[in-house]
Design a protein around this motif. Structure first.
Motif, PDB file in Angstrom:
ATOM      1  N   ASN A 122       0.862  -1.168   0.000  1.00  0.00           N
ATOM      2  CA  ASN A 122       0.000   0.000   0.000  1.00  0.00           C
ATOM      3  C   ASN A 122       0.906   1.228   0.000  1.00  0.00           C
ATOM      4  OD1 ASN A 122      -1.636   2.168   0.793  1.00  0.00           O
ATOM      5  ND2 ASN A 122      -3.045   0.790   1.864  1.00  0.00           N
ATOM      6  N   THR A 123       1.081   1.836  -1.150  1.00  0.00           N
ATOM      7  CA  THR A 123       2.111   2.872  -1.293  1.00  0.00           C
ATOM      8  C   THR A 123       1.911   4.099  -0.396  1.00  0.00           C
ATOM      9  OG1 THR A 123       0.961   3.493  -3.322  1.00  0.00           O
ATOM     10  CG2 THR A 123       3.011   2.257  -3.540  1.00  0.00           C
ATOM     11  N   PRO A 124       0.688   4.633  -0.268  1.00  0.00           N
ATOM     12  CA  PRO A 124       0.546   5.782   0.652  1.00  0.00           C
ATOM     13  C   PRO A 124       0.942   5.408   2.081  1.00  0.00           C
ATOM     14  CG  PRO A 124      -1.380   5.555  -0.740  1.00  0.00           C
ATOM     15  CD  PRO A 124      -0.564   4.319  -0.951  1.00  0.00           C
ATOM     16  N   ASN A 125       0.619   4.175   2.444  1.00  0.00           N
ATOM     17  CA  ASN A 125       0.990   3.702   3.774  1.00  0.00           C
ATOM     18  C   ASN A 125       2.513   3.672   3.915  1.00  0.00           C
ATOM     19  OD1 ASN A 125       0.677   2.668   6.298  1.00  0.00           O
ATOM     20  ND2 ASN A 125       0.476   0.537   5.634  1.00  0.00           N
ATOM     21  N   LEU A 126       3.162   3.132   2.893  1.00  0.00           N
ATOM     22  CA  LEU A 126       4.627   3.071   2.883  1.00  0.00           C
ATOM     23  C   LEU A 126       5.221   4.464   3.016  1.00  0.00           C
ATOM     24  CD1 LEU A 126       7.103   0.984   1.945  1.00  0.00           C
ATOM     25  CD2 LEU A 126       6.996   2.445  -0.058  1.00  0.00           C
ATOM     26  N   LEU A 127       4.657   5.397   2.229  1.00  0.00           N
ATOM     27  CA  LEU A 127       5.196   6.763   2.254  1.00  0.00           C
ATOM     28  C   LEU A 127       4.986   7.411   3.614  1.00  0.00           C
ATOM     29  CD1 LEU A 127       4.366   8.262  -1.246  1.00  0.00           C
ATOM     30  CD2 LEU A 127       6.600   7.662  -0.286  1.00  0.00           C
ATOM     31  N   SER A 128       3.879   7.117   4.232  1.00  0.00           N
ATOM     32  CA  SER A 128       3.630   7.746   5.535  1.00  0.00           C
ATOM     33  C   SER A 128       4.609   7.199   6.582  1.00  0.00           C
ATOM     34  CB  SER A 128       2.159   7.570   5.940  1.00  0.00           C
ATOM     35  OG  SER A 128       2.026   6.598   6.942  1.00  0.00           O
ATOM     36  N   ILE A 129       4.946   5.907   6.476  1.00  0.00           N
ATOM     37  CA  ILE A 129       5.953   5.344   7.400  1.00  0.00           C
ATOM     38  C   ILE A 129       7.301   6.010   7.163  1.00  0.00           C
ATOM     39  CG2 ILE A 129       7.245   3.257   8.019  1.00  0.00           C
ATOM     40  CD1 ILE A 129       4.766   1.631   7.233  1.00  0.00           C
ATOM     41  N   LEU A 130       7.658   6.128   5.867  1.00  0.00           N
ATOM     42  CA  LEU A 130       8.980   6.676   5.543  1.00  0.00           C
ATOM     43  C   LEU A 130       9.086   8.160   5.899  1.00  0.00           C
ATOM     44  CD1 LEU A 130       9.871   4.893   2.182  1.00  0.00           C
ATOM     45  CD2 LEU A 130      10.804   4.466   4.468  1.00  0.00           C
ATOM     46  N   SER A 131       7.993   8.907   5.701  1.00  0.00           N
ATOM     47  CA  SER A 131       8.082  10.340   6.014  1.00  0.00           C
ATOM     48  C   SER A 131       8.146  10.542   7.524  1.00  0.00           C
ATOM     49  CB  SER A 131       6.907  11.103   5.403  1.00  0.00           C
ATOM     50  OG  SER A 131       5.704  10.654   5.964  1.00  0.00           O
ATOM     51  N   GLN A 132       7.508   9.634   8.247  1.00  0.00           N
ATOM     52  CA  GLN A 132       7.626   9.675   9.707  1.00  0.00           C
ATOM     53  C   GLN A 132       9.092   9.490  10.109  1.00  0.00           C
ATOM     54  OE1 GLN A 132       5.233  10.001  12.077  1.00  0.00           O
ATOM     55  NE2 GLN A 132       6.671   9.677  13.779  1.00  0.00           N
ATOM     56  N   GLU A 133       9.733   8.488   9.489  1.00  0.00           N
ATOM     57  CA  GLU A 133      11.147   8.209   9.753  1.00  0.00           C
ATOM     58  C   GLU A 133      11.992   9.414   9.356  1.00  0.00           C
ATOM     59  OE1 GLU A 133      12.309   5.327  11.070  1.00  0.00           O
ATOM     60  OE2 GLU A 133      14.413   5.943  10.996  1.00  0.00           O
ATOM     61  N   SER A 134      11.628   9.998   8.216  1.00  0.00           N
ATOM     62  CA  SER A 134      12.358  11.150   7.689  1.00  0.00           C
ATOM     63  C   SER A 134      12.298  12.306   8.683  1.00  0.00           C
ATOM     64  CB  SER A 134      11.755  11.548   6.354  1.00  0.00           C
ATOM     65  OG  SER A 134      12.553  12.527   5.751  1.00  0.00           O
ATOM     66  N   ARG A 135      11.151  12.487   9.298  1.00  0.00           N
ATOM     67  CA  ARG A 135      11.010  13.567  10.275  1.00  0.00           C
ATOM     68  C   ARG A 135      11.919  13.323  11.475  1.00  0.00           C
ATOM     69  NH1 ARG A 135       5.702  13.766   8.633  1.00  0.00           N
ATOM     70  NH2 ARG A 135       4.954  12.282  10.193  1.00  0.00           N
ATOM     71  N   GLU A 136      12.109  12.058  11.815  1.00  0.00           N
ATOM     72  CA  GLU A 136      12.916  11.751  13.000  1.00  0.00           C
ATOM     73  C   GLU A 136      14.407  11.824  12.721  1.00  0.00           C
ATOM     74  OE1 GLU A 136      11.619   8.042  14.600  1.00  0.00           O
ATOM     75  OE2 GLU A 136       9.589   8.799  14.922  1.00  0.00           O
ATOM     76  N   THR A 137      14.826  11.385  11.506  1.00  0.00           N
ATOM     77  CA  THR A 137      16.267  11.327  11.236  1.00  0.00           C
ATOM     78  C   THR A 137      16.744  12.473  10.360  1.00  0.00           C
ATOM     79  OG1 THR A 137      15.975   9.976   9.268  1.00  0.00           O
ATOM     80  CG2 THR A 137      16.204   8.796  11.354  1.00  0.00           C
ATOM     81  N   GLY A 138      15.814  13.139   9.698  1.00  0.00           N
ATOM     82  CA  GLY A 138      16.222  14.227   8.801  1.00  0.00           C
ATOM     83  C   GLY A 138      16.748  13.733   7.460  1.00  0.00           C
TER      84      GLY A 138
END
Lengths: 544, 362
Positions: free
Chosen positions: B209-225
Motif C-alpha cells: 500500500n504505497t501511501p501507507n509506505l510513504l507515511s511510514i517513511l516520512s515519519q522516519e524522515s522527520r525523525e532522522t532528517g
C-alpha cells in the motif's frame, strides 16, 4: 567447635559424591540424549526428505513455485528442522527457507552429484553445524530436496536437559546437606556434651551427671564414661587420702626421728649427769649419818666436860660465850638433819631422771604407770610453783587401781610430759579466766575392760573447735615462735595410736578447760601378731 | 466497502442487499483456512477479496475440497500463481495481474534502461517466491540470472533490522533491487538501505500500500532528517487512482468521499489512519464494482442466488467497461481479467505514474 568441623568434612564428602554423580549422570545423559535426538532428527529429516520427494513428483513440473514453497514452509515448522530447500534438474534452488540469504556452503552443496539419500555433516560459517539430508526427485531428473537438521539445537536441548538435571541434583544436594546437618547436629550434640564432660574430668571436676539421653553408641559411651569418671573420682579420693596419710606419717616419722634423737641425746646427758651426781651424793648422804653420830658423841663428850669442870678457864668461858655454844649444839643437829634431807631430795631427783630417761627401757616392759607419771611430775615440779603472775598450780591425783601395763615406758613418759606440760602452759596463759582463782591439773587413772585409761585435765580456757581439729597435725602450734615446735601432740598421738594401738582423744569446751584421754590396752604383746615397733620407722629410738 | 455501501443504499442488486461478512486472518494461513471453513458453513454465496499470497495459496485446496458446493473465490488481492493454474484455476476469478507479471515487467523495464544486474529482496514464503519466480523468468528471457537474493521472515515489522540483508545485496553492487515484501518490511528495507547511504533504485510491488509506505517513511524522515522517498518505483496492477481522466477513478473518489468508510468493526488500529486514497483501496473498489456487475447479470431462481448461475454469469462476461479503459472479459478457459502492469514513482512525496523510464537509465 567440633560440630562444624565434622559437618564440613561430611559436606566435602557430599560435594565430592554429588559432584561425581552430577558429572557421571550429566555425561551419560548428554551422550544418551545426543544419540537419541540425533537418531530421531535423522529419521525425521529422512522422512521429510522422502515426503518432499514423493509430493514433488506430482508438483514440481506442473506447479508454480509458490506451491513448492508452501510445502517446504510446512516442513520448516517441524521441530529440529532448520532449513528446507529444493533444487531443480539444472541445480538451481527453486524454493528455500533461508533468511537472510542462501549460505555459500549450501550453494556449493547444490553442485554435488548424488544418487539416493545422502546424509552429510555441514558447517555453515557464523550459523552453526547442521546435518544435511538430501534425496533426488525422480532419480535426480526432477531435482533434489534437502533438509537441514540443526546440530547446535540438539546441543541446546542437551544443555537444557543437563542444566535441569544439575539443578535437580543441586536441590537434592541442598536437601541432603540440610539433612546431614540436622543428623550431625543430633550426633554431635551429645558428643559436644560428652567432650565438655571429659574436659571437666580433665580439670578433676567430677560432675555428678551428664544429660545424654540418646540410646545409641554415644549414649553407651556416655554411660561408660560416667561410670569410669565415678571410679576415677573414687580412686582419686582414695589416692589423695593415701597421699595425705603418707605425708602425715612421713612428717610424724620425721619429727619422731628428730625428737627421738633429741630425747636420746638429752636422755644420755641426763643419765650421765645423774650418774655422776649420784656417786658424790651417795657418799655425802652415807657420811651424814656418821657425821651425825660423831657430832652427837662429841657433844656428849663436851657435856661431860661441863659437868666435871663447872669452872673452866676464863679464856674457855669467854670463847664458849663468843660462839654461843648452847645455840650451836642445838642448831648443829638441825643443820645435819637438813643436810640429810637435801641429799635425800638430790637422790630422789637423780633417781627420777634416770627413771624418766629409761635408757635401758626402750623395749616393751610391764611397768607401773603411776611411777612414770610421778617421775614426770618431779621433773616438772619447778613449773608448778607460784610466780608473780599466777598462784601455785595444784596437782590433783586421782589414781585408780592400775596393774602393770605393757608399754614402751620412756615413750609414754614423753607423752605424760607433753600432756602435763601443755596443761601447765594452758593454765599459765589463761589465769585471768579462772573463776575460783585456783589452777589445777587433775590426773585420773583407771582400768576399763582390759584398757588403761589416763586422763589429764586442766581448768584452763579450753581449745576452740577450729584449733582442736588441727592439734594433732605436725608442726601445728598456737605458741609463739621459739616456744613450741608443734610436734608434741603429733608425736604423742603417734606414740599412743601407732605404738600402743590406743587412742588419744581431746575433749575441750571453750572456757571450761581441756581433757586429754589416753586409752591403751593393758596387754600390748598378746593382742597383736606383729609388734608395732617398726625398725624402719623408728630406727633412732631402737638404736639407743 | 464504500462501493457496496453505495449499491445497498441505492436499492441493492436486483432488489437485494449485499451482506458482507469480514473475518481477520492476521496474515496467518491457518486462520485463513479456519475463516474459509466458517464462511462456507455460514453458507456464503461467494468468497471475495482475500488478501495475501501465503494465505490464499494455502486455502486453495479447500476450494477443491468443496468442489461439490462449487464455491468461488472472486478477485483475491494477490498476484500469486497457483490460483491462476491447474488445479485451482476453476475455483478463482482474478482481476489483477499476477506478481510474476509485475516483477517480470519490472525486469523488462530495468533491462531496457540497461540495469541488468538485478538483486531481489523477498519474503521467505509463497508470496516472495511468486515475485522471485517473475524476476527469474524475466531475467531468463535475456539470458541473465538473479545477481543475489536476500530474504526476511513473514511477520517482520518496521522495527526489524534488515541492514544485514542490505549489506548482502550491496556487496554485489546490483543496478536495481526488486523488493517483494509487506508494507512494513519494504519500508524497513528502504530505510536500512538509505541509512547505509545506498541510493540504488528500489522497486516495490502492488501488494504494498504505497501511501501507507510513504507515511511510514516520512515519519522516519522527520525523525532522522534523511530522505527516503527517492529512487523508488512501484509496480501496480490497477491504474493510478490519481488519473482523474478515468471514470472509475472519479467514481472511486466519489464513493470514498461520500461514504468515508471506516475499517470494519474490530479492525481499527490505534494510531493508524488509513490513507484516504490508495492503489489498494482503488483495487478493492474495482473488485467490488466488477463483482456487483456479475451479480447483476446472474439469474436468480425463486428470487435466490445460486452458485452455478453466478459462475455462468461471470464466465459469460464480455468486454465489460469497468471505467479504466480496458474491457473486462472472462470465459471458461480464461479467468484472468487484467494483465497490464502500471508503474509509479515518488514525486514531491507522492507516488505518481511513471512515464519516463529513460530518466532511470544507467
Amino acid at each position: 567447635m567440633r560440630r562444624p568441623s565434622l559437618f564440613r568434612k561430611i559436606l566435602i564428602g557430599q560435594i565430592v559424591i554429588f559432584g561425581l554423580v552430577a558429572l557421571g549422570t550429566s555425561a551419560f545423559s548428554a551422550w544418551n540424549i545426543y544419540r537419541k535426538l540425533m537418531a530421531e532428527r535423522l529419521s525425521k529429516g529422512k522422512a521429510i526428505v522422502s515426503s518432499i520427494v514423493y509430493t514433488s513428483q506430482f508438483l514440481l513440473e506442473s506447479s508454480p513455485p509458490e506451491t513448492t514453497q508452501n510445502a517446504i514452509d510446512e516442513f520448516l515448522a517441524i521441530e529440529g528442522v532448520s532449513y528446507v530447500f529444493a533444487i531443480d534438474a539444472d541445480r538451481n534452488i527453486i524454493a528455500h527457507t533461508f533468511v537472510p540469504t542462501i549460505p555459500t556452503e549450501i550453494r556449493a552443496l547444490t553442485n554435488s552429484e548424488t544418487t539416493g539419500t545422502v546424509v552429510r555433516e555441514l558447517e555453515i560459517e557464523g550459523v552453526g553445524q547442521f546435518i544435511d539430508i538430501s534425496s533426488p526427485i525422480l532419480l535426480g531428473v526432477g531435482g533434489h530436496a534437502h533438509v537441514g537438521i540443526d546440530k547446535s539445537e540438539v546441543v541446546a536441548h542437551i544443555r537444557e536437559a543437563i542444566v535441569q538435571q544439575l539443578a535437580l541434583i543441586l536441590v537434592l544436594f541442598a536437601l541432603s546437606a540440610i539433612a546431614s546437618y540436622l543428623l550431625i547436629r543430633q550426633i554431635t550434640q551429645p558428643l559436644v556434651q560428652l567432650t565438655e564432660y571429659a574436659q571437666q574430668l580433665s580439670a578433676r571436676n567430677f560432675p555428678s551427671d551428664i544429660d545424654i539421653r540418646s540410646t545409641d553408641e554415644i549414649g553407651l559411651l556416655a554411660a561408660t564414661m560416667q561410670s569410669m569418671a565415678s571410679e576415677i573420682s573414687g580412686f582419686l579420693a582414695r589416692l589423695e587420702r593415701a597421699v595425705d596419710d603418707t605425708t602425715r606419717k612421713l612428717q610424724q616419722a620425721q619429727s619422731q626421728v628428730v625428737h627421738n634423737e633429741k630425747m636420746t641425746s638429752l636422755g644420755q646427758m641426763v643419765a650421765g649427769v645423774a650418774h655422776e651426781i649420784n656417786n658424790p651424793v651417795g657418799f655425802i648422804h652415807s657420811n651424814t649419818s656418821h657425821v651425825s653420830e660423831y657430832v652427837k658423841e662429841l657433844l656428849e663428850y663436851l657435856q661431860l666436860y661441863r659437868v666435871y669442870y663447872p669452872e673452866p678457864h676464863p679464856e674457855i668461858q669467854e670463847r664458849s660465850e663468843e660462839i654461843e655454844l648452847d645455840f650451836l649444839q642445838e642448831d648443829l643437829e638441825k643443820t645435819l638433819g637438813s643436810m640429810r634431807m637435801g641429799t635425800n631430795r638430790i637422790r630422789e631427783l637423780v633417781s627420777s631422771l634416770r627413771n624418766f630417761s629409761r635408757l635401758d627401757e626402750s623395749a616393751i616392759k610391764a611397768v607401773n604407770l603411776h611411777e612414770g607419771i610421778d617421775s614426770t611430775l618431779v621433773i616438772l615440779r619447778h613449773r608448778l610453783k607460784a610466780t608473780s603472775d599466777r598462784p601455785e598450780i595444784r596437782i590433783v591425783k586421782k589414781y585408780g587401781e592400775l596393774p602393770l601395763v605393757e608399754c614402751y615406758p620412756s615413750q609414754l613418759n614423753q607423752v605424760f610430759v607433753n600432756l602435763i606440760g601443755n596443761a601447765i602452759d594452758a593454765l599459765e596463759s589463761a589465769t585471768a579466766r579462772i573463776e575460783d582463782g585456783m589452777l589445777k591439773v587433775e590426773i585420773y587413772t583407771a582400768v576399763i575392760a582390759d584398757q588403761a585409761i589416763i586422763r589429764v585435765r586442766d581448768n584452763g580456757s579450753g581449745i576452740p573447735a577450729e584449733v582442736r581439729e588441727k592439734i594433732f597435725d605436725p608442726f601445728f602450734t598456737t605458741k609463739p615462735i621459739g616456744k613450741g615446735t608443734g610436734l608434741g601432740l603429733s608425736i604423742s598421738h603417734h606414740i599412743v595410736t601407732e605404738k600402743h594401738r590406743g587412742r588419744l582423744v581431746c575433749r575441750s569446751e571453750s572456757g571450761y578447760g581441756t581433757e586429754f584421754e589416753i586409752v591403751i590396752p593393758l596387754c600390748l604383746t598378746g593382742e597383736s601378731e606383729a609388734p608395732p615397733t617398726d625398725e624402719a620407722e623408728l630406727p633412732a629410738a631402737e638404736r639407743s | 466497502m464504500a462501493y457496496f455501501e453505495s449499491v445497498n443504499r441505492s436499492g441493492g442488486v436486483n432488489g437485494k442487499r449485499i451482506e458482507i461478512r469480514t473475518y481477520d486472518d492476521s496474515y496467518d494461513p491457518a486462520k485463513t483456512i479456519q475463516n474459509t471453513i466458517r464462511l462456507v458453513e455460514e453458507d456464503a454465496l461467494l468468497l471475495f477479496n482475500y488478501v495475501g499470497t501465503p494465505t490464499v495459496t494455502r486455502m486453495l485446496p479447500l476450494l477443491n475440497h468443496y468442489r461439490d458446493l462449487d464455491i468461488q473465490l472472486f478477485f483475491p488481492h494477490t498476484g500469486a500463481q497457483p490460483q491462476r493454474q491447474f488445479p485451482y484455476r476453476d475455483r478463482v476469478f482474478n482481476l489483477r495481474a499476477s506478481y510474476d507479471r509485475e516483477t517480470e515487467g519490472l525486469v523488462d523495464k530495468f533491462v531496457a534502461t540497461n540495469r541488468k544486474k538485478i538483486a531481489i529482496f523477498y519474503q521467505a514464503d509463497a508470496y516472495g517466491r511468486s515475485g522471485w519466480n517473475g524476476v527469474q523468468r524475466g531475467l531468463e528471457k535475456y539470458g541473465l540470472d538473479i545477481l543475489e537474493e536476500a530474504t526476511y521472515r513473514r511477520g517482520a515489522d518496521y522495527d526489524t533490522d534488515l541492514s544485514e540483508q542490505v549489506e548482502l545485496l550491496r556487496a554485489v553492487e546490483p543496478d536495481a533491487v526488486i523488493v517483494v515484501g509487506s508494507d512494513k518490511a519494504s519500508a524497513a528495507f528502504i530505510r536500512d538501505a538509505r541509512d547505509a547511504d545506498w541510493d540504488v533504485p528500489i522497486s516495490i510491488v502492488s501488494f504494498v500500500n504505497t501511501p501507507n509506505l510513504l507515511s511510514i517513511l516520512s515519519q522516519e524522515s522527520r525523525e532522522t532528517g534523511r530522505d527516503y522517498d527517492f529512487n523508488l518505483v512501484s509496480s501496480e496492477v490497477v491504474p493510478s487512482y490519481k488519473d482523474l481522466s478515468l471514470p472509475a477513478v472519479r467514481e472511486y473518489r466519489n464513493a470514498i468521499d461520500r461514504y468515508n468508510p471506516e475499517p470494519p468493526q474490530g479492525f481499527e488500529f490505534e494510531g493508524y489512519r488509513s490513507p484516504r486514497y490508495s492503489h489498494t483501496s482503488f483495487e478493492g473498489f474495482l473488485n467490488a464494482k466488477l463483482l456487483v456487475e456479475i451479480l447483476k447479470n446472474t439469474e436468480t431462481k425463486d428470487g435466490k442466488y445460486h452458485r452455478e448461475a453466478l459462475v455462468e454469469a461471470a464466465e459469460s462476461l464480455k468486454d465489460f467497461d469497468l471505467g479504466i479503459g480496458t474491457p473486462i472479459s472472462f470465459n471458461a478457459d480464461d479467468r484472468q481479467a487484467l494483465n497490464t502492469v502500471y508503474y509509479t514513482t515518488v514525486e514531491n512525496g507522492r507516488f505518481v505514474p511513471l512515464h519516463d523510464w529513460e530518466a532511470w537509465a544507467e
